[in-house]
Design a protein around this motif. Structure first.
Motif, short mmCIF file in Angstrom:
data_model
loop_
_atom_site.label_atom_id
_atom_site.label_comp_id
_atom_site.label_asym_id
_atom_site.label_seq_id
_atom_site.Cartn_x
_atom_site.Cartn_y
_atom_site.Cartn_z
N PRO A 185 -22.50 2.57 0.99
CA PRO A 185 -22.93 2.07 2.30
C PRO A 185 -23.53 3.19 3.15
CG PRO A 185 -20.76 1.22 1.76
CD PRO A 185 -21.09 2.24 0.71
N ASP A 186 -24.42 2.81 4.07
CA ASP A 186 -25.05 3.79 4.95
C ASP A 186 -24.00 4.64 5.65
OD1 ASP A 186 -27.51 2.82 4.26
OD2 ASP A 186 -27.77 1.60 6.07
N GLY A 187 -24.21 5.95 5.62
CA GLY A 187 -23.32 6.86 6.31
C GLY A 187 -22.13 7.34 5.50
N VAL A 188 -21.91 6.75 4.32
CA VAL A 188 -20.77 7.14 3.48
C VAL A 188 -21.22 8.22 2.50
CG1 VAL A 188 -19.07 6.42 1.78
CG2 VAL A 188 -19.64 4.91 3.69
N GLU A 189 -20.69 9.42 2.67
CA GLU A 189 -20.92 10.53 1.76
C GLU A 189 -19.58 11.13 1.38
OE1 GLU A 189 -25.06 12.61 2.83
OE2 GLU A 189 -23.61 12.66 4.49
N TYR A 190 -19.47 11.65 0.19
CA TYR A 190 -18.18 12.10 -0.34
C TYR A 190 -18.36 13.40 -1.09
CZ TYR A 190 -19.95 10.66 -4.88
OH TYR A 190 -20.69 10.57 -6.02
N THR A 191 -17.25 14.09 -1.38
CA THR A 191 -17.25 15.21 -2.31
C THR A 191 -16.48 14.80 -3.55
OG1 THR A 191 -15.18 16.31 -1.68
CG2 THR A 191 -17.13 16.78 -0.32
N TRP A 192 -16.42 15.70 -4.53
CA TRP A 192 -15.72 15.43 -5.77
C TRP A 192 -14.25 15.14 -5.57
CZ3 TRP A 192 -11.87 18.99 -6.63
CH2 TRP A 192 -11.95 20.17 -5.89
N ARG A 193 -13.68 15.53 -4.41
CA ARG A 193 -12.27 15.26 -4.12
C ARG A 193 -12.04 13.85 -3.58
NH1 ARG A 193 -10.03 20.58 -0.83
NH2 ARG A 193 -10.19 22.08 -2.56
N ARG B 49 -9.38 5.56 -8.35
CA ARG B 49 -9.31 4.18 -8.85
C ARG B 49 -7.94 3.61 -8.53
NH1 ARG B 49 -13.11 3.62 -13.06
NH2 ARG B 49 -12.66 1.38 -13.04
N ASP B 50 -7.90 2.34 -8.10
CA ASP B 50 -6.61 1.75 -7.75
C ASP B 50 -6.02 0.98 -8.93
OD1 ASP B 50 -7.86 -0.74 -7.88
OD2 ASP B 50 -7.69 -1.16 -5.73
N ALA B 51 -4.93 0.25 -8.67
CA ALA B 51 -4.20 -0.45 -9.74
C ALA B 51 -5.03 -1.54 -10.39
CB ALA B 51 -2.91 -1.05 -9.18
N HIS B 52 -6.10 -1.97 -9.74
CA HIS B 52 -6.93 -3.06 -10.26
C HIS B 52 -8.25 -2.55 -10.84
CE1 HIS B 52 -4.02 -5.33 -7.92
NE2 HIS B 52 -4.34 -4.59 -6.89
N GLY B 53 -8.42 -1.23 -10.88
CA GLY B 53 -9.66 -0.65 -11.39
C GLY B 53 -10.74 -0.53 -10.33
N ASP B 54 -10.44 -1.00 -9.11
CA ASP B 54 -11.41 -0.85 -8.03
C ASP B 54 -11.59 0.62 -7.69
OD1 ASP B 54 -11.70 -3.63 -7.86
OD2 ASP B 54 -10.10 -3.81 -6.37
N VAL B 55 -12.71 0.92 -7.02
CA VAL B 55 -13.07 2.30 -6.69
C VAL B 55 -12.78 2.54 -5.22
CG1 VAL B 55 -14.90 4.02 -6.73
CG2 VAL B 55 -14.89 2.17 -8.42
N VAL B 56 -12.15 3.67 -4.93
CA VAL B 56 -11.83 4.06 -3.55
C VAL B 56 -12.61 5.33 -3.23
CG1 VAL B 56 -9.99 4.54 -1.91
CG2 VAL B 56 -9.52 3.12 -3.93
N VAL B 57 -13.33 5.32 -2.10
CA VAL B 57 -14.16 6.46 -1.71
C VAL B 57 -13.78 6.91 -0.31
CG1 VAL B 57 -16.50 7.33 -1.35
CG2 VAL B 57 -16.07 5.62 -3.14
N LEU B 58 -13.46 8.19 -0.17
CA LEU B 58 -13.18 8.80 1.13
C LEU B 58 -14.46 9.43 1.65
CD1 LEU B 58 -11.19 9.70 3.35
CD2 LEU B 58 -10.74 11.75 1.97
N GLY B 59 -15.02 8.89 2.74
CA GLY B 59 -16.29 9.34 3.25
C GLY B 59 -16.15 10.41 4.32
N ALA B 60 -17.21 11.21 4.47
CA ALA B 60 -17.23 12.24 5.51
C ALA B 60 -17.34 11.64 6.90
CB ALA B 60 -18.38 13.20 5.26
N ASP B 61 -17.61 10.34 6.97
CA ASP B 61 -17.60 9.65 8.26
C ASP B 61 -16.18 9.23 8.66
OD1 ASP B 61 -17.25 7.71 6.36
OD2 ASP B 61 -18.77 6.34 7.14
#
Length: 402
Positions: free
Chosen positions: A295-303, A307-319
């Motif tokens: 999504p617009d504005g979401v940027e992340y680093t390698w840290r 992945r959660d218990a369902h295989g979904d992806v979790v991203v921690l953004g610099a925003d």
């Protein structure tokens, strides 16, 4: 082409390797792999969180985030879960891989005295009951039973040698064969498949700047390249090319219950800082690679990916947001969890990090000396703690965090 040497040494022959010289500064590159997702019925309270800071390691209760204890160790420290059943942790320092007891089973937080000495300690890769330690300074790989650590004496281990020293990674498969990277100090090119006796079975050198690995459902294994991803499945290598001329993947975010892998994705080799705005998605069954725009504005680093218990992806953004994506890359939900932050100028510098265990996301906020736990069903904070140190890297270990 020289044949790799594989040998087994008894712990009694390793007195020189067991000296616990507790000082150092790690020089290894970022860890390759995001933690595997835990099953739905795990209990986060059966975990410990090991947090590195300048001068030591802080151990927290995984449910309350209250401090259990801390230990001192000089220098820049890296941390990896040992993958065993008793909650041990590998702390990587200048002199090698130190084993830390998180106290989960023993009740005591302490270094066990086991130190796998290394010239330049690198990746730690537990898989299938065996753990591989890669020494970037020599190219040597030491592999041992994962549950054998924590006794105070180094376990028996096998040693695999590389043709040349390089920043690499290795993983032993459940059939006893090993995948180990190929490279030199100047360039890394691919991966070898080695038999249990060290005989080379196959190799692929179409993976420039190979970095990181991830084991998925069916024991398919992916490695990142600067122009795509290299897959190993059913005894064969397959190269999946990136859609961009330079499309680097260096870290894998996987779970062994899904055939879908995600990785970080960088298209500009000259970009400053470490923030990225795309993920690479790999379908290991279909052997297809695609690029996912965040999504617009979401940027992340390698840290900042898990992945959660369902295989979904979790991203921690610099925003400051935590984004939840399904396995197609579609956004399911998004929450504000910490204050916005900027990219570090060096990867070793403290900056927010993420680890996902089951349906709980652990997030660090170094600027506020804080750690918090977020329920991924609701986005609500379920625990938080202000620390008396600036958190850097961390790992979650235990019944739900292996």
């Amino acid at each position: 082409m020289s044949r790799p040497v594989r040998s087994r040494l008894a712990a009694g022959a390793l007195a020189a390797l067991a000296v616990a010289a507790l000082a150092g500064c790690a020089t290894a590159s970022p860890a390759a792999s995001g933690g595997s997702a835990a099953p739905d019925d795990t209990h986060e309270g059966d975990t410990r969180v090991a947090v590195t800071y300048d001068g030591g390691v802080l151990v927290l209760d995984g449910e309350t985030l209250e401090t259990v204890d801390q230990v001192e160790l000089d220098g820049f420290l890296r941390v990896n879960g040992a993958g065993d059943h008793d909650g041990h942790v590998f702390i990587t320092a200048e002199d090698g891989f130190h084993v830390l007891d998180s106290g989960l089973a023993s009740g005591t937080v302490e270094f066990t005295g086991e130190v796998f000495e290394a010239t330049a300690a690198g990746h730690v890769t537990p898989h299938g009951g065996r753990t591989a330690l890669f020494d970037d300074g020599t190219g040597d790989v030491r592999i041992f039973d994962t549950d054998a650590v924590g006794t105070g004496t180094l376990p028996e281990f096998d040693t695999i040698t590389s043709d040349a020293a390089h920043h690499g990674v290795a993983i032993e498969l459940t059939d006893g064969t090993t995948l180990s990277t190929i490279g030199t100090e100047e360039a890394r090119t691919g991966v070898r498949h080695l038999a249990a006796d060290g005989t080379e079975l196959a190799r692929n050198e179409q993976c420039p700047s190979v970095h990181g690995e991830g084991a998925l459902k069916g024991e398919a294994v992916m490695f990142g390249c600067e122009d795509g991803v290299l897959l190993f499945a059913d005894g064969a290598f397959t190269k999946l090319d990136a859609p961009d001329e330079f499309g680097r993947t260096g870290n894998a975010y996987v779970t062994d219950t899904s055939a879908i892998a995600f990785g970080d994705y960088k298209t500009d080799p000259d970009a400053e800082g470490y923030l990225l705005s795309q993920l690479v998605r790999i379908d290991t069954d279909a052997q297809k690679l695609s690029v996912i725009d965040l999504p617009d504005g979401v940027e992340y680093t390698w840290r900042g990916v898990g992945r959660d218990a369902h295989g979904d992806v979790v991203v921690l953004g610099a925003d400051g947001t935590l984004s939840l994506l399904d396995e197609t890359g579609e956004v399911i939900d998004q929450w504000d969890v910490i204050e916005p932050w900027e990219s570090p100028t060096e990867w070793q510098q403290p900056h927010p990090g993420l680890h996902v265990v089951g349906d709980i996301a652990y997030v660090t906020e170094p600027a506020a000396e804080r750690i918090l736990a977020i329920d991924l069903h609701t986005g609500e904070e379920v625990a938080s703690a202000t620390l008396d140190v600036v958190p850097n890297e961390f790992a979650v270990v235990g019944a739900a965090g292996r």
